[in-house]
Scaffold this active site. Sequence first.
Site, PDB file in Angstrom:
ATOM      1  N   TYR A   1     -31.523  35.891 102.509  1.00 44.98           N
ATOM      2  CA  TYR A   1     -32.412  35.556 103.607  1.00 44.98           C
ATOM      3  C   TYR A   1     -33.535  36.565 103.638  1.00 44.98           C
ATOM      4  O   TYR A   1     -33.299  37.711 103.338  1.00 44.98           O
ATOM      5  CB  TYR A   1     -31.625  35.510 104.915  1.00 44.98           C
ATOM      6  CG  TYR A   1     -32.450  35.003 106.062  1.00 44.98           C
ATOM      7  CD1 TYR A   1     -32.938  33.707 106.032  1.00 44.98           C
ATOM      8  CD2 TYR A   1     -32.766  35.806 107.125  1.00 44.98           C
ATOM      9  CE1 TYR A   1     -33.721  33.232 107.054  1.00 44.98           C
ATOM     10  CE2 TYR A   1     -33.544  35.333 108.151  1.00 44.98           C
ATOM     11  CZ  TYR A   1     -34.014  34.054 108.115  1.00 44.98           C
ATOM     12  OH  TYR A   1     -34.788  33.581 109.112  1.00 44.98           O
ATOM     13  N   PRO A   2     -34.749  36.272 103.977  1.00 41.03           N
ATOM     14  CA  PRO A   2     -35.211  34.943 104.393  1.00 41.03           C
ATOM     15  C   PRO A   2     -35.475  34.017 103.203  1.00 41.03           C
ATOM     16  O   PRO A   2     -35.844  34.471 102.142  1.00 41.03           O
ATOM     17  CB  PRO A   2     -36.520  35.229 105.124  1.00 41.03           C
ATOM     18  CG  PRO A   2     -37.035  36.484 104.507  1.00 41.03           C
ATOM     19  CD  PRO A   2     -35.810  37.277 104.078  1.00 41.03           C
TER      20      PRO A   2
END
Length: 102
Positions: A1-2
């Site tokens: 992530y992201p």
Amino acid sequence: YPVPSTDPNWVPGRSEEYIASWLAKNPGMREKIVIATKVSGFSPQSETAANREMRSTPPTKEEGIPSRLDKESILKACDASLRRLQTDYIDVYQVRALGPDE
């Protein structure tokens, strides 16, 4: 992530739903973690802004609506995040400012 929004598998709000699912399985952990999320800055056609309404399917780029940083838009985005996170508070709320090419 992201996950970059250019990834074909990216869905606005999905990570908040994952966090909600984890919290449901670990109910004593909410007070022990920090939840941070964000609101998108201005964009003339934003699928993220379109996702502020609770929907059964994620919006497409073509269904996007303007994203703004006025009071009403920020409160609507925050409420949508709270619903997806299934919590009553967010610890850190950030503004994602779009770059000149976005």
